[in-house]
Design a protein around this motif. Structure first.
Motif, mmCIF file in Angstrom:
data_model
loop_
_atom_site.group_PDB
_atom_site.id
_atom_site.type_symbol
_atom_site.label_atom_id
_atom_site.label_comp_id
_atom_site.label_asym_id
_atom_site.label_seq_id
_atom_site.Cartn_x
_atom_site.Cartn_y
_atom_site.Cartn_z
ATOM 1 N N GLU A 30 6.581 9.145 -4.081
ATOM 2 C CA GLU A 30 7.748 9.771 -5.270
ATOM 3 C C GLU A 30 6.100 11.024 -5.323
ATOM 4 O OE1 GLU A 30 10.918 8.519 -7.094
ATOM 5 O OE2 GLU A 30 9.004 9.501 -8.706
ATOM 6 N N ALA A 31 4.453 10.558 -5.584
ATOM 7 C CA ALA A 31 3.861 11.898 -5.070
ATOM 8 C C ALA A 31 3.152 12.045 -3.722
ATOM 9 C CB ALA A 31 2.719 11.192 -6.483
ATOM 10 N N ALA A 32 3.030 11.008 -3.260
ATOM 11 C CA ALA A 32 2.907 11.493 -2.081
ATOM 12 C C ALA A 32 3.590 12.375 -0.760
ATOM 13 C CB ALA A 32 2.363 10.298 -1.363
ATOM 14 N N THR A 33 5.009 12.308 -0.974
ATOM 15 C CA THR A 33 5.776 12.991 -0.142
ATOM 16 C C THR A 33 6.651 13.857 -1.108
ATOM 17 O OG1 THR A 33 8.254 11.263 -1.212
ATOM 18 C CG2 THR A 33 6.529 10.571 0.725
ATOM 19 N N THR A 34 6.011 14.739 -2.405
ATOM 20 C CA THR A 34 6.940 15.881 -2.615
ATOM 21 C C THR A 34 6.800 16.866 -1.764
ATOM 22 O OG1 THR A 34 6.466 15.014 -4.958
ATOM 23 C CG2 THR A 34 6.321 17.171 -4.184
ATOM 24 N N ILE A 35 4.856 17.062 -1.157
ATOM 25 C CA ILE A 35 4.324 18.572 -0.409
ATOM 26 C C ILE A 35 5.098 18.343 0.986
ATOM 27 C CG2 ILE A 35 3.105 19.583 0.886
ATOM 28 C CD1 ILE A 35 2.859 19.913 -2.885
ATOM 29 N N PRO A 36 5.241 17.094 1.741
ATOM 30 C CA PRO A 36 5.767 17.223 2.701
ATOM 31 C C PRO A 36 7.441 17.244 3.165
ATOM 32 C CG PRO A 36 4.270 14.851 2.960
ATOM 33 C CD PRO A 36 4.281 15.457 1.569
ATOM 34 N N LEU A 37 8.274 16.540 1.509
ATOM 35 C CA LEU A 37 9.450 16.761 1.695
ATOM 36 C C LEU A 37 9.998 18.849 1.309
ATOM 37 C CD1 LEU A 37 11.070 13.812 -0.325
ATOM 38 C CD2 LEU A 37 11.030 14.296 2.040
ATOM 39 N N ILE A 38 9.247 19.320 0.583
ATOM 40 C CA ILE A 38 9.062 20.785 0.325
ATOM 41 C C ILE A 38 9.256 21.342 1.597
ATOM 42 C CG2 ILE A 38 7.485 22.580 -0.634
ATOM 43 C CD1 ILE A 38 7.218 21.004 -2.720
ATOM 44 N N VAL A 39 8.119 21.547 2.562
ATOM 45 C CA VAL A 39 7.978 21.335 4.220
ATOM 46 C C VAL A 39 9.881 21.445 4.919
ATOM 47 C CG1 VAL A 39 6.429 21.875 5.915
ATOM 48 C CG2 VAL A 39 5.102 21.865 3.932
ATOM 49 N N LEU A 40 9.800 19.950 5.020
ATOM 50 C CA LEU A 40 10.891 20.298 5.571
ATOM 51 C C LEU A 40 12.813 20.977 5.048
ATOM 52 C CD1 LEU A 40 10.369 16.100 6.610
ATOM 53 C CD2 LEU A 40 10.145 18.076 7.793
ATOM 54 N N GLY A 41 12.117 20.523 3.557
ATOM 55 C CA GLY A 41 13.390 21.206 3.018
ATOM 56 C C GLY A 41 13.149 22.929 3.391
ATOM 57 N N GLY A 42 12.607 23.327 3.057
ATOM 58 C CA GLY A 42 12.256 25.015 3.711
ATOM 59 C C GLY A 42 12.438 25.249 4.698
ATOM 60 N N LEU A 43 11.754 23.874 6.048
ATOM 61 C CA LEU A 43 12.291 24.250 7.135
ATOM 62 C C LEU A 43 14.081 23.893 7.395
ATOM 63 C CD1 LEU A 43 11.088 24.538 10.095
ATOM 64 C CD2 LEU A 43 10.580 22.138 10.459
ATOM 65 N N PHE A 44 14.801 23.170 7.398
ATOM 66 C CA PHE A 44 16.065 22.907 7.068
ATOM 67 C C PHE A 44 16.724 24.228 6.424
ATOM 68 C CE2 PHE A 44 20.477 21.694 4.526
ATOM 69 C CZ PHE A 44 20.745 21.323 5.863
ATOM 70 N N VAL A 45 16.518 24.688 5.431
ATOM 71 C CA VAL A 45 16.829 25.638 5.420
ATOM 72 C C VAL A 45 17.095 26.836 6.137
ATOM 73 C CG1 VAL A 45 16.961 27.758 3.643
ATOM 74 C CG2 VAL A 45 16.541 25.604 3.065
ATOM 75 N N ILE A 46 16.067 27.091 7.157
ATOM 76 C CA ILE A 46 15.431 28.550 8.391
ATOM 77 C C ILE A 46 16.990 28.052 9.121
ATOM 78 C CG2 ILE A 46 14.131 29.440 9.833
ATOM 79 C CD1 ILE A 46 12.275 29.404 7.575
ATOM 80 N N THR A 47 16.528 26.246 9.519
ATOM 81 C CA THR A 47 17.205 26.033 10.715
ATOM 82 C C THR A 47 18.704 25.644 10.576
ATOM 83 O OG1 THR A 47 15.106 24.600 11.466
ATOM 84 C CG2 THR A 47 16.943 24.055 12.297
ATOM 85 N N TYR A 48 19.566 25.351 9.592
ATOM 86 C CA TYR A 48 20.422 26.089 9.131
ATOM 87 C C TYR A 48 21.064 26.578 9.303
ATOM 88 C CZ TYR A 48 24.806 24.227 7.094
ATOM 89 O OH TYR A 48 26.311 23.950 6.663
ATOM 90 N N SER A 49 20.522 27.443 8.145
ATOM 91 C CA SER A 49 21.264 28.684 8.400
ATOM 92 C C SER A 49 20.669 29.575 9.877
ATOM 93 C CB SER A 49 20.109 29.739 7.590
ATOM 94 O OG SER A 49 19.864 29.818 6.198
ATOM 95 N N VAL A 50 20.092 29.355 11.236
ATOM 96 C CA VAL A 50 20.257 29.909 12.405
ATOM 97 C C VAL A 50 21.552 29.064 13.370
ATOM 98 C CG1 VAL A 50 18.789 29.752 14.547
ATOM 99 C CG2 VAL A 50 17.796 30.436 12.715
ATOM 100 N N TYR A 51 21.833 27.978 12.431
ATOM 101 C CA TYR A 51 22.388 26.863 13.541
ATOM 102 C C TYR A 51 24.008 27.626 13.519
ATOM 103 C CZ TYR A 51 25.573 23.526 14.546
ATOM 104 O OH TYR A 51 26.888 22.461 14.891
#
Length: 234
Positions: A30-51
């Motif tokens: 969980e400690a190692a994946t926190t930052i990557p998941l934050i980035v992916l979560g933000g990217l998802f918000v943007i992409t889903y909004s565009v879609y």
């Protein structure tokens, strides 16, 4: 001279039982994946909004958007499954109960952005237990969750209603207006969902609106009660 055995080289590790080792591994994961998941979560918000907002995406851009959404879903699913199966069997149900948002984020895009909000718990001030810190934590969570909740429900309803026969919600402006007046229990009736899926999301929004308003009222009452207590003659 006695040989150095694994037990002597790593006494603390060997002292831990198997369940504790698995939980420790999950915490490191969980400690190692926190930052990557934050980035992916933000990217998802943007992409889903565009879609959701742009009705007629060019074919190439649409393919890229859909691919990104699928990849994020796979990553979130894989992360949840790894954490679940690494958890010892006797602790798995407790893990599921403690990570309801994570489970919902795998099943519904609506909850995928909420995982980023959960990271606010790691802010030192927000993790305190005093009355003021608890109330601040509730206010921050309430505001963040309310914004994400209304925003994603609006996007989901827009996707469900766009192009439907008799639809009154045609673009993002209509969807966000409808979501705001619905969650505030105003409900002017000028816009409303007509599809089964759209109405299902509307019920979710209504239930969430009751919870948001109820929690906000409780926070205000608590704050007023504390102020009155401070100014009350001893």
């Amino acid at each position: 001279m006695r040989p150095v055995t694994p037990e002597r080289a790593h006494p603390k590790l060997w002292a831990m039982d198997r369940a504790e080792q698995r939980i420790a591994f999950r915490q490191r994961w969980e400690a190692a994946t926190t930052i990557p998941l934050i980035v992916l979560g933000g990217l998802f918000v943007i992409t889903y909004s565009v879609y959701a907002i742009i009705a007629d995406l060019p074919p190439l851009l649409l393919a890229i958007v859909v691919l990104e959404l699928v990849v994020v879903w796979i990553v979130f699913l894989g992360d949840y499954l790894v954490r679940l199966f690494v958890t010892p069997r006797g602790h798995r149900w407790a893990f599921v109960r403690a990570n309801v948002v994570d489970l919902l984020s795998v099943a519904f895009p609506l909850f995928r952005g909420f995982r980023v909000i959960n990271l606010l718990a790691k802010v030192p001030y927000l993790s305190g237990r005093s009355g003021t810190q608890v109330r601040t934590r509730i206010v921050v969570y309430l505001g963040a969750y309310a914004i994400f909740f209304v925003y994603f429900i609006a996007l989901a309803v827009l996707l469900a209603e766009r192009g439907a026969d008799g639809a009154t919600i045609h673009d993002f402006g209509d969807a966000i207006w409808w979501a705001c007046v619905t969650v505030a229990t105003v409900g002017y009736g000028d816009m409303y969902p007509v599809t089964l899926l759209g109405r299902t999301w509307a019920v979710v929004l209504m239930a969430g609106g009751i919870a948001i308003i109820g929690t906000a009222s409780a926070v205000v009452v608590s704050y007023v009660g504390e102020l009155v207590g401070k100014h009350r003659p001893s």
